[in-house]
Design a protein around this motif. Structure first.
Motif, PDB file in Angstrom:
ATOM      1  N   LEU A  68      -8.063 -30.239 124.861  1.00  0.00           N
ATOM      2  CA  LEU A  68      -8.668 -29.501 125.974  1.00  0.00           C
ATOM      3  C   LEU A  68      -7.918 -29.764 127.268  1.00  0.00           C
ATOM      4  O   LEU A  68      -7.619 -28.835 128.036  1.00  0.00           O
ATOM      5  CB  LEU A  68     -10.135 -29.901 126.137  1.00  0.00           C
ATOM      6  CG  LEU A  68     -11.158 -29.210 125.228  1.00  0.00           C
ATOM      7  CD1 LEU A  68     -12.520 -29.855 125.414  1.00  0.00           C
ATOM      8  CD2 LEU A  68     -11.227 -27.729 125.530  1.00  0.00           C
ATOM      9  N   ALA A  69      -7.613 -31.031 127.521  1.00  0.00           N
ATOM     10  CA  ALA A  69      -6.882 -31.373 128.742  1.00  0.00           C
ATOM     11  C   ALA A  69      -5.479 -30.790 128.711  1.00  0.00           C
ATOM     12  O   ALA A  69      -4.982 -30.279 129.731  1.00  0.00           O
ATOM     13  CB  ALA A  69      -6.829 -32.892 128.887  1.00  0.00           C
ATOM     14  N   VAL A  70      -4.829 -30.850 127.556  1.00  0.00           N
ATOM     15  CA  VAL A  70      -3.468 -30.321 127.427  1.00  0.00           C
ATOM     16  C   VAL A  70      -3.439 -28.827 127.734  1.00  0.00           C
ATOM     17  O   VAL A  70      -2.625 -28.341 128.534  1.00  0.00           O
ATOM     18  CB  VAL A  70      -2.913 -30.606 126.017  1.00  0.00           C
ATOM     19  CG1 VAL A  70      -1.590 -29.875 125.804  1.00  0.00           C
ATOM     20  CG2 VAL A  70      -2.748 -32.104 125.802  1.00  0.00           C
ATOM     21  N   VAL A  71      -4.351 -28.084 127.112  1.00  0.00           N
ATOM     22  CA  VAL A  71      -4.375 -26.626 127.309  1.00  0.00           C
ATOM     23  C   VAL A  71      -4.785 -26.292 128.747  1.00  0.00           C
ATOM     24  O   VAL A  71      -4.259 -25.343 129.351  1.00  0.00           O
ATOM     25  CB  VAL A  71      -5.324 -25.962 126.299  1.00  0.00           C
ATOM     26  CG1 VAL A  71      -5.431 -24.458 126.558  1.00  0.00           C
ATOM     27  CG2 VAL A  71      -4.839 -26.209 124.875  1.00  0.00           C
ATOM     28  N   ALA A  72      -5.706 -27.065 129.314  1.00  0.00           N
ATOM     29  CA  ALA A  72      -6.128 -26.811 130.698  1.00  0.00           C
ATOM     30  C   ALA A  72      -4.958 -26.982 131.662  1.00  0.00           C
ATOM     31  O   ALA A  72      -4.761 -26.164 132.576  1.00  0.00           O
ATOM     32  CB  ALA A  72      -7.268 -27.744 131.075  1.00  0.00           C
ATOM     33  N   ALA A 272      -8.272 -20.516 132.477  1.00  0.00           N
ATOM     34  CA  ALA A 272      -8.013 -21.828 133.068  1.00  0.00           C
ATOM     35  C   ALA A 272      -9.249 -22.362 133.777  1.00  0.00           C
ATOM     36  O   ALA A 272      -9.567 -23.560 133.712  1.00  0.00           O
ATOM     37  CB  ALA A 272      -6.839 -21.742 134.038  1.00  0.00           C
ATOM     38  N   GLN A 273      -9.963 -21.465 134.474  1.00  0.00           N
ATOM     39  CA  GLN A 273     -11.160 -21.883 135.193  1.00  0.00           C
ATOM     40  C   GLN A 273     -12.188 -22.526 134.269  1.00  0.00           C
ATOM     41  O   GLN A 273     -12.838 -23.517 134.614  1.00  0.00           O
ATOM     42  CB  GLN A 273     -11.795 -20.672 135.900  1.00  0.00           C
ATOM     43  CG  GLN A 273     -11.129 -20.301 137.206  1.00  0.00           C
ATOM     44  CD  GLN A 273     -11.774 -19.073 137.816  1.00  0.00           C
ATOM     45  OE1 GLN A 273     -11.482 -17.959 137.405  1.00  0.00           O
ATOM     46  NE2 GLN A 273     -12.644 -19.275 138.786  1.00  0.00           N
ATOM     47  N   VAL A 274     -12.355 -21.963 133.076  1.00  0.00           N
ATOM     48  CA  VAL A 274     -13.331 -22.493 132.116  1.00  0.00           C
ATOM     49  C   VAL A 274     -12.865 -23.840 131.563  1.00  0.00           C
ATOM     50  O   VAL A 274     -13.636 -24.817 131.503  1.00  0.00           O
ATOM     51  CB  VAL A 274     -13.575 -21.487 130.981  1.00  0.00           C
ATOM     52  CG1 VAL A 274     -14.421 -22.134 129.869  1.00  0.00           C
ATOM     53  CG2 VAL A 274     -14.263 -20.241 131.504  1.00  0.00           C
ATOM     54  N   LEU A 275     -11.603 -23.917 131.182  1.00  0.00           N
ATOM     55  CA  LEU A 275     -11.124 -25.119 130.489  1.00  0.00           C
ATOM     56  C   LEU A 275     -11.063 -26.339 131.395  1.00  0.00           C
ATOM     57  O   LEU A 275     -11.199 -27.468 130.921  1.00  0.00           O
ATOM     58  CB  LEU A 275      -9.757 -24.862 129.860  1.00  0.00           C
ATOM     59  CG  LEU A 275      -9.766 -23.963 128.619  1.00  0.00           C
ATOM     60  CD1 LEU A 275      -8.395 -23.964 127.949  1.00  0.00           C
ATOM     61  CD2 LEU A 275     -10.819 -24.405 127.617  1.00  0.00           C
TER      62      LEU A 275
END
Length: 674
Positions: A68-72, A272-275
């Motif tokens: 999750l952090a990586v994709v964000a 991006a806002q959601v993640l």
């Protein structure tokens, strides 16, 4: 300042991120492109570090959901939200710092025990030892300081004032005052005399003394305590493992919300806002922090556990079994009187016999030995005031279940069962003495093969045993049983005094184990609601009773192992307890039992509150971000706020139990949200 620098050295990436943020702020207007490259390089470094951490987590059996952090981070960079990218990286490493702080805080009570471990010992040089008479102290040049692991059996050791006893051993000097608070929380120092057994971890008082090493460091009492602490620190409760697995569906949910928001709005920024608001930390951090905090809270209350699963089982206990002698009753059954054999009454005085028996019994681990030793010491104090030398036992040998023997001033002294002290002579029997009362017990003494006396003792309940039983009832635990090998009459006397109605007397250890196994099949009277909810995920039956056996840890090893939770109650000097039980009360305080159950229940409740609150806030935040109500940079900081709330909530497991039972002065704790 030292603590701050030490903490800062553990999170170097956080300082790099802050430095990059400062550089970006200075370069943004005059050299925006350079500032963008700064954050891009920072993102690359953080991604490599995060991926390595994920791989390490998987290797250690933890779920790696930092995806999750990586994709964000990548998504914010892709939509050219550079400050958001920096904010997410900042939150990532500040989260690590918060996690370290929380873990350090949660493990504080356990860490104190580890840090107090003996490190060195002063060993008297072998060539000089012959000049020491056992009472005089050697010159400093006659001994050397070595790591405690290098102490050998029978080494003569010097313990200076304020130092910790390095290994288990035997007092060689005439006397010493030792502080046992590190071992068992005992507030008052205790006096030890020549020949006494002393335990590692005790702290010397104001005078230097000599001792003889009787155990290696790895086999000594304090090392056994440390093994319990390290076992608890390294274990992971079943619920915590389940929380790890629950982080996976949460990650999937976050991606679904993010993708739907992107598809419906047509704006990649929504993704991006959601993640940036998607945080599994309430599951991955808050859950284990709560359980580690609970372990530390239990340690502070005097209970050491082997694994964190003990916390789960303690909170669900529905049937408790108590051993009688040494558990519900005092550790030292009181000597009421000594009956002398008719033919020996002229040769030996009552006080001499009791003092000699106490000297031999001081080497025994049997529960009756404490009372005889205490009575013998009282006699010895009177004899020494009159100028007589203390009796010192040599060549002591114990035959488990029968008795103990040793040499005192050339006389062979035996203490124990009649058949043992008489050497199996059928002509000598207990009928030579008057019958015992139902609540009395006896140990027989022979000197040089002749049965000399009978030491009569009486078992009395602990001062707080009745209040402990009442507190357990207040906690909703109604099934309380006494299991003992004693006679029905003497067992009933104690049971009536403490408030237990279910008594099983005359049992052998295997009978007790069978009784506990049968009780586990019964349905529990009551369970907290969260157990029923968690059982759906953990897969445990909600109909099985959870059993707890409380014993002294010496003669109850197979029975302690038979229960879901085996709890040994000791004064910190019984090494067998840590081998046979999953939990050990180190301060010899039976009131620690209801306290521990309340702490365990509260730990699980706090863990669930932290997890549910954190996940709920994260989910609401993601939905708001999906509707463009939360800007991406603000969302990154909100994610960190959610983490802080859930972790700090989990840390409240370190505080009071939240219950206010009679006789248990706990502080009632209110949570931030009510």
């Amino acid at each position: 300042m030292k603590k701050i620098l030490s903490f800062a050295s553990k999170v170097p990436m956080l300082w790099l991120v802050l430095a990059c943020g400062l550089a970006m702020g200075l370069l943004w207007r005059p050299h925006q492109v350079i500032a963008q490259w700064v954050v891009t390089i920072l993102v690359a470094i953080s991604l490599i570090d995060t991926l390595r951490g994920m791989i390490d987590d998987v290797r250690h059996g933890h779920v790696g959901v930092d995806i999750l952090a990586v994709v964000a981070i990548l998504s914010t960079l892709a939509v050219k939200q550079y400050w958001a990218s920096w904010a997410v990286v900042l939150m990532l490493y500040s989260g690590d710092a918060i996690e370290q702080y929380a873990n350090n805080k949660a493990q504080g009570n356990l860490t104190l025990l580890v840090e107090a471990a003996p490190q060195v010992a002063h060993v008297v040089d072998g060539g000089r030892e012959a000049r020491i008479d056992g009472h005089s102290l050697p010159e400093e040049s006659d001994w050397k300081t070595v790591p405690v692991a290098q102490v050998a059996l029978d080494d003569l050791l010097v313990v200076k004032p304020g130092e910790t006893v390095p290994v288990d051993g035997e007092m060689v000097s005439p006397s010493a005052t030792l502080d046992l608070s590190t071992i068992n929380g005992e507030p008052m120092p205790r006096q030890f005399y020549e020949g006494s057994q002393i335990m590692s971890g005790a702290v010397n008082g104001s005078g230097t003394f000599l001792m003889r090493a009787r155990q290696l460091s790895r086999d000594s009492q304090y090392q056994r305590i440390l093994n319990l602490v390290r076992s608890a620190q390294s274990s992971r409760a079943t619920v915590v493992k389940t929380a790890d697995l629950m982080a996976v569906p949460f990650t999937v949910l976050a991606f679904i919300i993010a993708c739907v928001a992107w598809i419906i709005s047509g704006e990649p920024t929504r993704f991006a806002q959601v993640l940036v608001l998607a945080t599994p930390c309430p599951l991955l951090i808050a859950a284990p922090v709560a359980y580690m905090a609970g372990s530390g809270r239990l340690a502070k209350a005097g209970l050491l556990i082997k694994t964190q699963d003990v916390i789960e089982n303690l909170g669900r206990v529905s049937h408790i079994f108590f051993d009688k002698t040494g558990t519900l009753t005092v550790k030292r059954p009181q000597v009421t009187h000594v009956d002398m054999a008719d033919q020996q009454s002229a040769e030996w005085e009552t006080g001499q016999v009791l003092a000699m028996a106490g000297a031999v019994e001081s080497y025994s681990v049997h529960i009756l030995a404490n009372g005889i030793t205490a009575a013998g010491n009282r006699v010895e104090e009177g004899r020494t005031r009159q100028g007589d030398a203390r009796f010192k036992a040599q060549d002591v040998q114990e035959e488990a279940g029968n008795g103990v023997r040793g040499l005192i001033d050339g006389h062979t002294v035996r203490v124990g069962r009649m058949a043992y002290v008489s050497g199996g002579d059928p002509a000598v029997s207990e009928s030579a003495f008057a019958p015992l009362a139902p609540d009395e017990m006896a140990a027989y003494v022979s000197i040089d093969g002749d049965v000399t006396a009978r030491i009569v003792m009486k078992d009395v309940p602990r001062d707080d045993a009745a209040q402990t039983i009442a507190d357990l009832h207040a906690l909703g635990i109604e099934r309380l049983s006494m299991v003992t090998g004693d006679k029905e009459e003497s067992a009933r006397v104690i049971a009536d005094q403490v408030g237990i109605s279910d008594v099983h007397a005359g049992l052998f250890p295997e009978d007790k184990a069978d009784l506990i196994a049968e009780a586990a099949k019964a349905e529990p009277n009551r369970e907290p609601w969260w157990d029923r909810w968690l059982s759906k995920f953990v897969g445990e039956s909600i109909t099985r009773s959870i059993t707890l056996m409380v014993g002294d840890g010496v003669n109850d090893a197979p029975v302690l192992a038979a229960a879901d939770v085996g709890m040994a109650i000791t004064d910190g000097t019984t090494t067998a307890a840590s081998e046979s039980a999953q939990a050990v009360i180190m301060n010899d305080d039976i009131a620690s039992l209801p306290r521990s159950i309340a702490i365990a229940r509260r730990t699980k409740r706090v863990m669930l509150q932290a997890v549910l609150a954190g996940l709920s806030l994260a989910t609401v935040g993601m939905l708001c971000a999906a509707f463009d109500l939360i800007p991406v940079v603000v969302g990154a900081f909100m994610q960190e706020a959610i983490d802080v709330v859930s972790i700090l909530w989990a840390l409240t497991a370190l505080l009071g139990s939240g219950l206010n039972l009679p006789g248990i002065p706990w502080v009632r704790v209110r949570h931030p949200c009510g």
